[in-house]
Each structure stands twice: as C-alpha cells, then as structure tokens.
Design an enzyme around this catalytic site. Structure first.
Site, PDB file in Angstrom:
ATOM      1  N   THR A 105      -0.829  55.459 -57.955  1.00 50.21           N
ATOM      2  CA  THR A 105      -2.052  54.696 -57.695  1.00 50.21           C
ATOM      3  C   THR A 105      -2.842  54.671 -58.997  1.00 50.21           C
ATOM      4  OG1 THR A 105      -3.999  54.394 -56.304  1.00 50.21           O
ATOM      5  CG2 THR A 105      -3.275  56.668 -56.661  1.00 50.21           C
ATOM      6  N   GLU A 106      -3.266  53.475 -59.393  1.00 51.51           N
ATOM      7  CA  GLU A 106      -3.741  53.285 -60.758  1.00 51.51           C
ATOM      8  C   GLU A 106      -5.058  53.997 -61.044  1.00 51.51           C
ATOM      9  OE1 GLU A 106      -3.110  50.862 -58.538  1.00 51.51           O
ATOM     10  OE2 GLU A 106      -4.466  49.143 -58.738  1.00 51.51           O
ATOM     11  N   ASN A 107      -5.711  54.488 -60.002  1.00 52.87           N
ATOM     12  CA  ASN A 107      -6.920  55.266 -60.249  1.00 52.87           C
ATOM     13  C   ASN A 107      -6.615  56.720 -60.602  1.00 52.87           C
ATOM     14  OD1 ASN A 107      -6.145  55.035 -57.437  1.00 52.87           O
ATOM     15  ND2 ASN A 107      -7.894  56.332 -56.961  1.00 52.87           N
ATOM     16  N   SER A 118      -3.353  56.171 -67.031  1.00 52.32           N
ATOM     17  CA  SER A 118      -2.760  55.532 -65.864  1.00 52.32           C
ATOM     18  C   SER A 118      -2.340  54.098 -66.162  1.00 52.32           C
ATOM     19  CB  SER A 118      -3.760  55.546 -64.706  1.00 52.32           C
ATOM     20  OG  SER A 118      -3.156  55.054 -63.535  1.00 52.32           O
TER      21      SER A 118
END
Lengths: 254, 227, 254, 227
Positions: free
Chosen positions: B47-49, B89
C-alpha cells in the site's frame, strides 16, 4: 545541552509568519499533526501555502485551518475525499488556489528539497494534463518530466516518540510524509506522543535523525495507545467506539 | 448478460496473481481482489502509504488509526511486513519493483493509455493521488473495469477522451465480459466469458480485436473463470 | 510459501554471467559481503564491472576478485587506500578501467536507479575535473550537473539479519550502501549473519524490505558478535586481538 | 615561527564550534578537532558513512568493525545516535543540513575555491571519496591547513593550480599563522597568531589581504587562540 523540546504547542508554532509555506505531514488522518495545526490556528498566521497529501478531512486539522481562511494555496495530490467538504466549498468558491501533484512526484519533490537535488526527471505524469508547462526529456528511450524540489518555511510533523535531540520514530503507516518533510523545511516542528530519554530510541529505528528537527512537543498518547501498548477501542478516525472504554481496553488482545 | 459478476471478476484476477508477487491493489473495486487471493499462497500486498505485507481489515475494537491502506481504511500488517516513508514507497513503485498493480478505469485505449483519474467535467474538483505513479510503476498494470459505461458506451476506445492517467501503461484489461491483452497490434481477446466471441466484443467496443486462440474467433466454449 | 533463502553461498551467486555489472556493498570492510565475493570468485564470472565505494582492502573480498583478473572496470569514489595495493597495481598496469564518482553522487545515482528517476541535477562536482562531459544547468542561481542512474545486474549485499521474505536489518555503519544497492539491481543477493523467523524483525527497523531481495544466505555471526551480542575482541578489520578469545569475551562488557 | 601547533590549531577551531552544531570532521588533521570539543557541550558529529552522534574511539577489546568513521577507524556511538544509509547521509550533506564541516586543503583560492583531492600528478591514482560533497554541502566550510607547503609556497593562492574540489565553497581558513575569512572582496585576516600582521601574511602569501580589525593592520597584539 541540546534541548529541542518545548513545553507546549503554542511555543512550538511561535513565529510562523504570514505568507509562509507550511508542510503538514499525514496521509488522511494518519500522522496528521492535529494538535500543532490547532496551535497554528490559535497562533494566527495567514496567507499560508499548505503542502500536504490531502486537503483536510471532516472539520478538524487541515480542514479547520482552511475553514479559518488562513490558507491561500494548497499543494497536494488528493484534495477530494468523502469528508473534504471544507476544501470543496472553498475551492468551488474560488477562495483557494490548488497545485495538484501526483503523489509520488509530491513525495520525491519534497525529498529532493531535503537532499539538495536541483531537479529530477520523473516518468510520472508524462503525456497527461499535469505535464503542462513541464520540460519533457527522453532518456534511454523513456519519457520523463523535469520536476523541481518543494521546500517549506515550516514543517509540522507528528511522530510517535522523540528525544531532546529531535530524533524521531514513527508508528506504522503514520510515518508517511514525516521523514521527508522534516528534512525539507527551514524549521521543523514535531509533535510526539511521548518524549523519551536520550539514548532510549533504538538508533537503527530512528527514521528522522534530530538534525532535521528544530522543536519537539509531547502531546500525549493517542486514545488507541495505553502506556505504549496498542489497545484499540476506536474507529479509523480515532474516535472511541460506542462500547465503554473499559470493555474496549479489556478486549484488545491481539 | 452472461458474463462475470464483480466478485467473480475479482476472483478471476486473483487467479492470475502468482505466489510471491508484490501487488498493489488500487482503491475501489480492485480491493475486492484481496478477498480472493488463495490463503495458502503468500502474495505480498503493497500500500503506497508505506507498507509491504498488508493484511486484511481488523476486527472492530482492534482498529488502529495509524495502520491504514491507500483508501484510508483500517488494515492489519502480516508477519514479514515492513514500514517505510512515502519517498521510499513511491520509489518502489516508480522503480518498477512491483509485479502487478490492479487499477480501475474510465477508459483504456487500444494502445494501453489509461484514463482513470478525472472525467474532465468543468467544476469538478481534481484529485490524482497515486494513480499516475501506479499507472507507470508496476511491471504489469491490470485494469479491472466494466466493459461498458452505464450508458452503454465502451470503456475500451481507440483514443481516450477523458484526461489521461498514463500513456501506453496498461498490460491487461479484465472486464465481466472478457479479458484483453494490450499488444503492439491492439487489443487481443485473451479470454471471453459467457457467450461472448471476438465478433460480439467487437460489436460492443467498436474496435478491431485480435484473438488469442482460434476458438475465440468463433464462440467461447470455455466456462468463465477457467484458464 | 515465499522462501528466498538459499543453502549456501555457491547457490546464492549461481548464474552471474560474464560481463555483468555487479554492485558490492560496504564501506571499506564494514558491510562488505566477503563470503559472497569469495563465492563469486569460485563461481568464475569475469569481465565484470564492479560498482562499490572502494576498490578493495588488503587481499580479501573485492581485492581478491580484482587479483583474480575478473574485473574489467571499477566504478567507485575512493580506490586509493593504504591497503589497496591490488587495485593500485592493476590500475597502474592499465588492466583496470576506473570511473571515479564523488561518494554522494555515487550513492544518489544508485538510489535513482532503484527509485525510477531518469536523471537528476546534483551540485557536487561542479567546476571540477569530474564535471567533464556532464551537462551543467543553473537552477535558481545555483550550478548543477546532470547525473544518471547506476543500475546493476547483480547486487551483493551484507546485512545483519534477514527473514525468508528477504526483509533485512543492518548493524550500525555497516548499513552504508546496502539498502540503495539492493533496490538498484536486477538480482539482489544478500548474506546475513543470521536468518530469523518471519515476523521476528521489527517492521519499523527493516531498512531493506524483501521486495528488493532475491536470495538470502546465512553465513554465521562475525567474530565480534556472540549469540547476537557484541563481544569485541577484534581489531577494526575483524581480526582477533592477540589476547585469548576467552579473556576477550569476558572483558567485553560495555 | 611563533604560530600555533597543529594541536593548538585544532583547539582554536574547536572553540569556534557552538553547542548544538552538526559537524563533519574530514579525514586527516581535522579529526584532531574532536579531541578539543568541550566535554560539557553537546556537539553532534556526523560521519558520512551513516552515523550522527559519533563518539570517541573505543578501548582496545571493544572495537566494533561495523562501527567506523569516514577514515575507516573504529569509533563509538553516543546516546542519541542514529544510523542511516549512504543516500540519506549525503542527502543530509548536500541538502545543507550540516552546520560546519572541517576539511584539509592543498590550496584555497581568494574566492574560496578548494583543492584538496588530487595533486594532479601524472600516474597518481585518483580518489575523491566524499570530498566534493563535503565541500559544497555544509553551511560553513572550514579549512584546516598549514599556510605554506613544505617548500615554502603559499597554500592560499589567487587561483588554484591543483584540480578543484569545489568552487567558491570555503567560508574560513584556519592555519597556524592566521585565520582568514573568505569574503566577496577576497581573504580577510580574522585573527593573526604570534607576531604576524597583515603585512607579514601578505608577504608570505603574495596576496592582497583585508584586515578584520584595525590592530591587525599593524601588529597582532592578541595571544593566539583567544577570541
């Protein structure tokens, strides 16, 4: 003795000038320095440019700052959310300028500012509306856009624990923009759940070394943490569930 | 129609994700794919966060507001998880380290251009998030979408009319009617569901389509979901 | 089940082809993957381009690889050291090509490769001999050079602990180039002192997430570590001090 | 000569480093400065191989080969230390976060150009390490050097003849004879040691020098090391 700790959030945000560019950490509500934003509202600075991934949720934090009319411009990747009604209203009324930046370019531009990179070529956004006005260059057969650093006068960051040198550790995905924003601002102000003794943080886990931090203020543990341990009992916004706090704490074995 | 439901489509996509893959599931419908990943296979969700090794939603009472996905929903972290900041990320994404990313779409062109971030309506509030980074970042970009809009227009088009998210970035398109590969010669029908044939899909899309296998050129004999 | 662990260093370096570009972690001897380099020498690949901060110390590790005549070119910042006699001899004999890169540009170019940056503008080296042939650009009144990513076919990295997903933690300044090289290579091969169970590494301390790792092999603790605890008793090169090992361990309370 | 010894010079430099400063001491003579930093002041030492909060050398028997400085000597880490990788470490430097860096020099020009990485001799093996990054990275770059070479030539020059490390990057030059600030008007004598005057320094360097204070223009009354 180096002591970057300050006693309260008012002191932490003292001196932020009208017209400043202010980076605000967080992804949605995770890692959003709500107590510092409240203090900034109280402090009174206006005509601000806010750099943050989002443009406020609900009526708190960045949304409250916007609602107070303190912000001239927002630089972000994702202003529109189900609970971004404050931003939506001001933007539609023409009272807010918006610079929309793809999230990865936003992160990398912030990092570039902290790392002294003059500009860099990113493949993100090539051939889209957001490429307008940007220099394009083909390198090894791939198209890239020239992206410039985003610097700030002030960064407001929320971390989990800190020490008096300003070393910080974060918690889970609340780390998000904290380390890169802390390095990209002239003055970095941090709220932590807890201040610990110098030497208590594992030097292998420090995600922001104190060199990037100017002021640290302790604001107490979040409701879902009890004496340094996760206890749950809240919804994703951090609001207590309807059950009683006691049963919530007791039930939080995982 | 005799195609796949949204949930069956999610299962169909999940079946194409091999063990060991690093996968980002975009917000919206693609998150359904997670429900169909076989429990006995290890697939690492990004998840890019700032998390690799994302697990399912927590039980009520165990929601942790510091642990969310890109859609800002509460998630969990599996053993083997790692946290990192946003620059790392998106470096992971932009650097081509993710194997697969699954995204929604408003339109996909024959060349694999993707439009999924803005309908370009005047007065709409623009928001792009990580869409443009995801579109160009993974080794394979899968699109999960309906073949047609509610108005019956094809989402597969010769040229996107909506603002682009990325140019020539889509590898494969999964719809309830068929699965299409993006090739240098245009879209190729990899698999057709229900009674669809290349001809029926050409009629719906108005595009010239290639056939991955001879039988697709006449009638799809296979049951949807098999491969 | 994802299992990136391999049984031995020979298996770890299998398949490295002649002519490959190989990144080798480490700063001097700290973090240098000596066991993997030994295996690479055994494996036999030649005509290599080696990317590393230094060009070998003494007669082990990179120096041994050079001495075996396997390396065509070295990309590094600091080949000349008091104990770089192998490099010195080969370079003077014209048997090694050298690309000299300032250390920060080396690190940033490696990072750029892993992060998908097409190129970037760095202020380091402007106006020097090492700027020759590089594009110069003035941005906001400051001069920068355009620097391109350095990619590799293979990275050889030494970390402290790893798990079967390839997650890594490092130890102290031995971290150095490991995280950025791991992300910049097509195939990343890692030696760790110890393999641990999945979930045993603190997810907040993982400096290289497994996504950047292809193979992990355990090579055992360094002599200065005993059952996961620092015991000392060595010199800065890791060689045992002259005192007996028992007294060394006993004396190592800090 | 009546100037400062190498060790007195290190003490003189240390006296100009305020509490709370983030400082990188280059390899060679500048490392001596660490021995003179007051023990009751907290000054954070950076070593570019990935550590802030570097402490003194360990005792024999407690040397840790994983914990070294940029000169590859064994060091220790103080409470409050943090480790990071090379890209982050040089980002710290290039991003202007270090307050002071102390470097050696072969030559420094009137404009503050620094030459300290190569004598340009044919056949010499070039090695630059972090020198060029350090030269342009800190808010203030202090040079610690002898005023003259062993052959009696001035290291302060109108134009460097050795290959440059950085252009217009030096803030101040500490020598055993005098301390010089680099200004837009050229070098200014900030402090002269022993019996040196601006005139005697001009004679040694062959440069036109400015005086920071009137008394320097005639004779240095102050004791070396005071300020």
């Amino acid at each position: 003795m180096i002591d970057k700790t300050v006693a309260g959030t008012a002191e932490a945000v003292a001196g932020i000038a009208d017209g400043s560019t202010v980076m605000i950490g967080g992804f949605g509500r995770a890692g959003q320095p709500v107590e510092l934003i409240d203090a900034l509202i109280e402090q009174g600075a206006g005509d601000l440019t806010v750099v943050s991934n989002n443009a406020g949720n609900g009526d708190v934090g960045i949304a409250a700052l916007l609602a107070e009319g303190r912000v001239r411009k927002v630089v972000c990747s994702f202003p529109r959310q189900h609970d971004s009604w404050v931003f939506d209203r001001l933007y539609r009324a023409g009272e807010l300028e918006l610079e929309l930046v793809p999230q990865g370019n936003l992160a990398e531009r912030i990092r570039a500012a902290g790392a002294g990179i003059g500009a860099f070529y990113s493949p993100t956004g090539v051939g889209t509306l957001l490429a307008e006005g940007k220099e394009e260059r083909t390198i090894d057969g791939r198209r890239y856009l020239l992206e410039h650093p985003i610097r700030a006068d002030v960064a407001l960051v929320a971390a989990y624990r800190g020490d008096r040198w300003g070393n910080l550790v974060y918690r889970e995905t609340a780390r998000n923009f904290g380390p890169i924003m802390a390095a990209a601002a002239t003055t970095t102000v941090v709220q932590v759940d807890e201040l610990v003794e110098l030497g208590a943080l594992d030097p292998e886990s420090v995600a922001t070394p104190g060199i990037h931090v100017d002021r640290v203020v302790a604001v107490g543990y979040r409701p879902w943490i009890h004496e340094g341990r996760f206890v749950g009992g809240v919804d994703v916004n951090g609001a207590p569930l309807e059950q009683s706090p006691e049963s919530s704490v007791a039930g939080a074995v995982r | 129609m005799t195609g796949l439901s949204r949930d069956e489509l999610a299962r169909r996509i999940a079946a194409d994700i091999p063990e060991g893959a690093y996968v980002n599931l975009g917000i919206g419908a693609p998150t359904l794919v997670a429900n169909h990943l076989p429990e006995d296979l290890e697939i690492v969700l990004h998840t890019e966060n700032g998390l690799l090794g994302m697990g399912p939603a927590p039980e009520d009472g165990l929601i942790d507001p510091d642990l969310i996905n890109a859609g800002k929903q509460a998630v969990t972290a599996l053993p083997g998880a790692a946290y990192f900041h946003h620059a790392d990320s998106f470096g992971m994404m932009r650097g081509g380290h993710l194997d697969i990313c699954v995204l929604g779409a408003f339109q996909v062109s024959e060349r694999g251009d993707l439009a999924n971030w803005s309908t370009g309506e005047p007065g709409a509030i623009p928001a792009v998030g990580g869409a443009m980074d995801l579109a160009i970042g993974a080794k394979q970009v899968f699109v999960m979408t309906d073949l047609l809009t509610r108005d019956g227009a094809s989402k597969l088009v010769a040229e996107c009319t909506y603002p682009l998210t990325g140019v020539a970035c889509v590898s494969r398109i999964y719809t309830g009617d068929a699965v299409f590969d993006v090739t240098p010669e245009g879209l190729r029908v990899r698999e057709a569901f229900g009674e669809h044939t290349v001809a029926s899909l050409e009629e719906l899309t108005g595009l010239t389509l290639q056939a991955a296998a001879p039988e697709l050129a006449s009638a799809a004999e296979e049951e949807g979901g098999s491969r």
